[in-house]
Design an enzyme around this catalytic site. Structure first.
Site, PDB file in Angstrom:
ATOM      1  CB  CYS A   1       2.479   3.416  -4.917  1.00 22.42           C
ATOM      2  SG  CYS A   1       2.375   4.915  -3.941  1.00 22.42           S
TER       3      CYS A   1
ATOM      4  CB  CYS B   1       0.409   3.693  -1.753  1.00 24.29           C
ATOM      5  SG  CYS B   1       0.253   4.775  -3.177  1.00 24.29           S
TER       6      CYS B   1
END
Ligand SMILES: [Zn+2]
Length: 144
Positions: A72, A69
């Protein structure tokens, strides 16, 4: 008389009881003698998650993330910084949603990153999507 609070050791997960004002003085664990409160977010998994969120009288902030991600990855250093600055006021943890699939399912994590604040084991606030340092700091402060 000072207020006694429970905090869980970042190293051995033992539950420690200490005066609230000691949290800012790098308290050590009665069991393993390591620092109870560490600067970096603590990685939690399916096995220790419930114990950790329930055995802390300080609010527990959890970053649900995954290695694939992008947002993230971008938020990780910000989260690390805020954790270092606020580790005597709240417990900062991370959950890798690919590893800890039971926890991710139990809290219905639909998008990542999702940040959840728990108090006494109960979810009190949730934010989906990456946050910058100021937003994250202010949001956590609101829950202290
Ligand atoms: Zn310990």
């Amino acid at each position: 008389m000072s207020e006694l609070i429970h905090v869980t050791c970042s190293h051995c997960m033992a539950k420690n009881r200490l005066p609230l004002e000691k949290t800012s003085q790098d308290p050590t664990c009665g069991k393993c003698k390591e620092s109870i409160l560490i600067a970096s977010p603590l990685a939690l998994n399916d096995q220790n998650f419930q114990r950790f969120i329930q055995n802390n009288d300080l609010p527990v902030i959890v970053d649900f993330w995954a290695s694939w991600c992008g947002p993230c990855q971008m938020m990780a250093p910000v989260y690390e910084q805020v954790s270092g600055e606020m580790n005597s006021q709240a417990r900062f943890a991370k959950v890798d949603t690919e590893q800890a699939q039971q926890v991710a399912a139990a809290y219905n994590i639909r998008s990542i990153p999702t940040i959840i604040i728990y108090k006494a084991g109960k979810e009190v606030a949730r934010q989906a999507g990456a946050m910058d340092k100021t937003s994250l700091t202010n949001w956590v402060r609101e829950q202290l």
